[in-house]
Design a protein around this motif. Sequence first.
Motif, PDB file in Angstrom:
ATOM      1  N   THR A 199       2.371   0.030   1.292  1.00 22.09           N
ATOM      2  CA  THR A 199       3.706  -0.249   0.761  1.00 22.09           C
ATOM      3  C   THR A 199       4.390   1.025   0.303  1.00 22.09           C
ATOM      4  O   THR A 199       5.602   1.195   0.502  1.00 22.09           O
ATOM      5  N   ILE A 200       3.656   1.942  -0.303  1.00 23.01           N
ATOM      6  CA  ILE A 200       4.239   3.230  -0.686  1.00 23.01           C
ATOM      7  C   ILE A 200       4.788   3.945   0.549  1.00 23.01           C
ATOM      8  O   ILE A 200       5.865   4.556   0.504  1.00 23.01           O
ATOM      9  N   MET A 201       4.072   3.874   1.658  1.00 23.26           N
ATOM     10  CA  MET A 201       4.548   4.506   2.884  1.00 23.26           C
ATOM     11  C   MET A 201       5.882   3.925   3.344  1.00 23.26           C
ATOM     12  O   MET A 201       6.674   4.600   4.005  1.00 23.26           O
ATOM     13  N   GLU A 202       6.143   2.670   2.999  1.00 28.70           N
ATOM     14  CA  GLU A 202       7.343   1.991   3.465  1.00 28.70           C
ATOM     15  C   GLU A 202       8.522   2.144   2.515  1.00 28.70           C
ATOM     16  O   GLU A 202       9.613   1.627   2.802  1.00 28.70           O
ATOM     17  N   GLN A 203       8.349   2.868   1.412  1.00 28.86           N
ATOM     18  CA  GLN A 203       9.428   3.017   0.448  1.00 28.86           C
ATOM     19  C   GLN A 203      10.606   3.776   1.063  1.00 28.86           C
ATOM     20  O   GLN A 203      10.451   4.894   1.558  1.00 28.86           O
ATOM     21  N   LYS A 204      11.779   3.161   1.045  1.00 32.39           N
ATOM     22  CA  LYS A 204      13.041   3.820   1.396  1.00 32.39           C
ATOM     23  C   LYS A 204      13.041   4.464   2.780  1.00 32.39           C
ATOM     24  O   LYS A 204      13.685   5.492   3.004  1.00 32.39           O
ATOM     25  N   VAL A 205      12.319   3.882   3.717  1.00 35.11           N
ATOM     26  CA  VAL A 205      12.322   4.386   5.090  1.00 35.11           C
ATOM     27  C   VAL A 205      12.402   3.207   6.044  1.00 35.11           C
ATOM     28  O   VAL A 205      12.143   2.064   5.671  1.00 35.11           O
ATOM     29  N   VAL A 206      12.752   3.485   7.288  1.00 36.63           N
ATOM     30  CA  VAL A 206      12.700   2.437   8.302  1.00 36.63           C
ATOM     31  C   VAL A 206      11.242   2.198   8.660  1.00 36.63           C
ATOM     32  O   VAL A 206      10.381   3.069   8.516  1.00 36.63           O
ATOM     33  N   GLY A 207      10.951   0.981   9.149  1.00 35.38           N
ATOM     34  CA  GLY A 207       9.572   0.621   9.444  1.00 35.38           C
ATOM     35  C   GLY A 207       8.914   1.553  10.439  1.00 35.38           C
ATOM     36  O   GLY A 207       7.738   1.903  10.290  1.00 35.38           O
ATOM     37  N   THR A 208       9.663   2.002  11.446  1.00 36.64           N
ATOM     38  CA  THR A 208       9.086   2.869  12.477  1.00 36.64           C
ATOM     39  C   THR A 208       8.465   4.114  11.872  1.00 36.64           C
ATOM     40  O   THR A 208       7.381   4.548  12.269  1.00 36.64           O
ATOM     41  N   GLU A 209       9.136   4.686  10.896  1.00 40.07           N
ATOM     42  CA  GLU A 209       8.653   5.905  10.259  1.00 40.07           C
ATOM     43  C   GLU A 209       7.363   5.655   9.483  1.00 40.07           C
ATOM     44  O   GLU A 209       6.393   6.419   9.585  1.00 40.07           O
ATOM     45  N   ALA A 210       7.327   4.560   8.719  1.00 35.54           N
ATOM     46  CA  ALA A 210       6.138   4.229   7.939  1.00 35.54           C
ATOM     47  C   ALA A 210       4.972   3.865   8.844  1.00 35.54           C
ATOM     48  O   ALA A 210       3.831   4.296   8.612  1.00 35.54           O
ATOM     49  N   TYR A 211       5.234   3.068   9.880  1.00 37.20           N
ATOM     50  CA  TYR A 211       4.165   2.622  10.767  1.00 37.20           C
ATOM     51  C   TYR A 211       3.554   3.791  11.534  1.00 37.20           C
ATOM     52  O   TYR A 211       2.345   3.814  11.789  1.00 37.20           O
ATOM     53  N   ARG A 212       4.370   4.747  11.905  1.00 37.24           N
ATOM     54  CA  ARG A 212       3.867   5.931  12.604  1.00 37.24           C
ATOM     55  C   ARG A 212       2.878   6.695  11.719  1.00 37.24           C
ATOM     56  O   ARG A 212       1.808   7.112  12.158  1.00 37.24           O
ATOM     57  N   GLY A 213       3.240   6.872  10.447  1.00 38.20           N
ATOM     58  CA  GLY A 213       2.346   7.574   9.538  1.00 38.20           C
ATOM     59  C   GLY A 213       1.057   6.808   9.293  1.00 38.20           C
ATOM     60  O   GLY A 213      -0.033   7.383   9.264  1.00 38.20           O
ATOM     61  N   TRP A 214       1.172   5.490   9.089  1.00 36.53           N
ATOM     62  CA  TRP A 214      -0.007   4.632   8.895  1.00 36.53           C
ATOM     63  C   TRP A 214      -0.941   4.737  10.088  1.00 36.53           C
ATOM     64  O   TRP A 214      -2.151   4.903   9.941  1.00 36.53           O
ATOM     65  N   ARG A 215      -0.372   4.661  11.284  1.00 36.45           N
ATOM     66  CA  ARG A 215      -1.176   4.704  12.509  1.00 36.45           C
ATOM     67  C   ARG A 215      -1.898   6.050  12.645  1.00 36.45           C
ATOM     68  O   ARG A 215      -3.083   6.114  12.967  1.00 36.45           O
ATOM     69  N   TYR A 216      -1.189   7.136  12.369  1.00 42.27           N
ATOM     70  CA  TYR A 216      -1.800   8.458  12.503  1.00 42.27           C
ATOM     71  C   TYR A 216      -2.940   8.641  11.507  1.00 42.27           C
ATOM     72  O   TYR A 216      -4.041   9.102  11.868  1.00 42.27           O
ATOM     73  N   LEU A 217      -2.719   8.294  10.248  1.00 41.40           N
ATOM     74  CA  LEU A 217      -3.721   8.548   9.224  1.00 41.40           C
ATOM     75  C   LEU A 217      -4.942   7.640   9.376  1.00 41.40           C
ATOM     76  O   LEU A 217      -6.066   8.065   9.108  1.00 41.40           O
ATOM     77  N   LEU A 218      -4.737   6.407   9.811  1.00 43.42           N
ATOM     78  CA  LEU A 218      -5.901   5.542  10.055  1.00 43.42           C
ATOM     79  C   LEU A 218      -6.700   6.030  11.253  1.00 43.42           C
ATOM     80  O   LEU A 218      -7.936   6.004  11.229  1.00 43.42           O
ATOM     81  N   THR A 219      -6.017   6.485  12.272  1.00 44.83           N
ATOM     82  CA  THR A 219      -6.719   7.005  13.441  1.00 44.83           C
ATOM     83  C   THR A 219      -7.495   8.267  13.088  1.00 44.83           C
ATOM     84  O   THR A 219      -8.618   8.487  13.576  1.00 44.83           O
ATOM     85  N   ARG A 220      -6.936   9.070  12.206  1.00 43.63           N
ATOM     86  CA  ARG A 220      -7.551  10.353  11.824  1.00 43.63           C
ATOM     87  C   ARG A 220      -8.659  10.173  10.786  1.00 43.63           C
ATOM     88  O   ARG A 220      -9.694  10.834  10.860  1.00 43.63           O
ATOM     89  N   TYR A 221      -8.474   9.278   9.822  1.00 51.78           N
ATOM     90  CA  TYR A 221      -9.402   9.178   8.692  1.00 51.78           C
ATOM     91  C   TYR A 221     -10.139   7.836   8.588  1.00 51.78           C
ATOM     92  O   TYR A 221     -11.109   7.730   7.834  1.00 51.78           O
TER      93      TYR A 221
END
Length: 296
Positions: free
Chosen positions: A127-149
Amino acid sequence: MTDRRAWSQPGAVSLNAVLGVHRRGKGDPAYRVAQDGSIWRAVHTPEGPGTITVARAADGVAARAWGPGAEWLLRGAPDLTGASDEPEGLDKLADAADDRVVRRLIAGAPGLRIGRTGLVWETLVATIMEQKVVGTEAYRGWRYLLTRYGEPAPGPVPADMRVPPPREVWRDITESDWHRSGLEPVRMRTIRAAAAVDVEGKADALGGLRGVGPWTAAHVRARALGDADAVPVGDYHTPSVVGTALSGHRVDDAGMLDLLEPYRGHRYRLIRLCEIVGGMPERRGPRMSVRDYRAF
């Protein structure tokens, strides 16, 4: 480890409507919808990583789980699908108010229930990732960090499914990887600060964390705790969605709260009905742009 559980859940249950709030975009590495309609989630539980799949059964709902967290996931599986939710409370309020609009919304999504994961930290990070951004931006970050870590999800799952990392791993993600995720630095700082606190079981105190306001706390309470009355004030779209569905015109936060007030106790439930049945109102302005901090 693998195990199974089945339970009776009277009435219609839409797994997509109930569990879809936990999906962080179509490419979410921790969430899959199978061809048979079953839903798969990779989760880091208090007992370790696990994968759970949930599907409709002849007399209710059935679940299977794998990994060290399997037993924990199965214990909470009925709550995940809203088995202990009480949607009839909204029906009674709509009948008492003789509100045809709300009755229509209820009839349009008979399988909606408010479930709960019991995992405050997992929901807080996303939810913090989704603060004040469009979903595409938050989902991209979520996807990258889960894939990496994140670690590979246990069970017979696609090779790219990942278990979200535990709190201590989020705290230690490097600044360079935060940058590569495309998220703005303030999200990194907020998540790092929150990672210094054990938030499980302390959802009521989330507002005391730096960078966590009413919008974030409401989404965490709704998804992690099944709070059917949580209202995410400060959302870019929600007031317009609620206003259009309930009154036929757009409203601001204050107007949304006025419209929802007669349904106190079920305000989040009504918001979800407005989203599912009412849909998004016609756009009248420019879309929010998708930012990419990797280019900065």
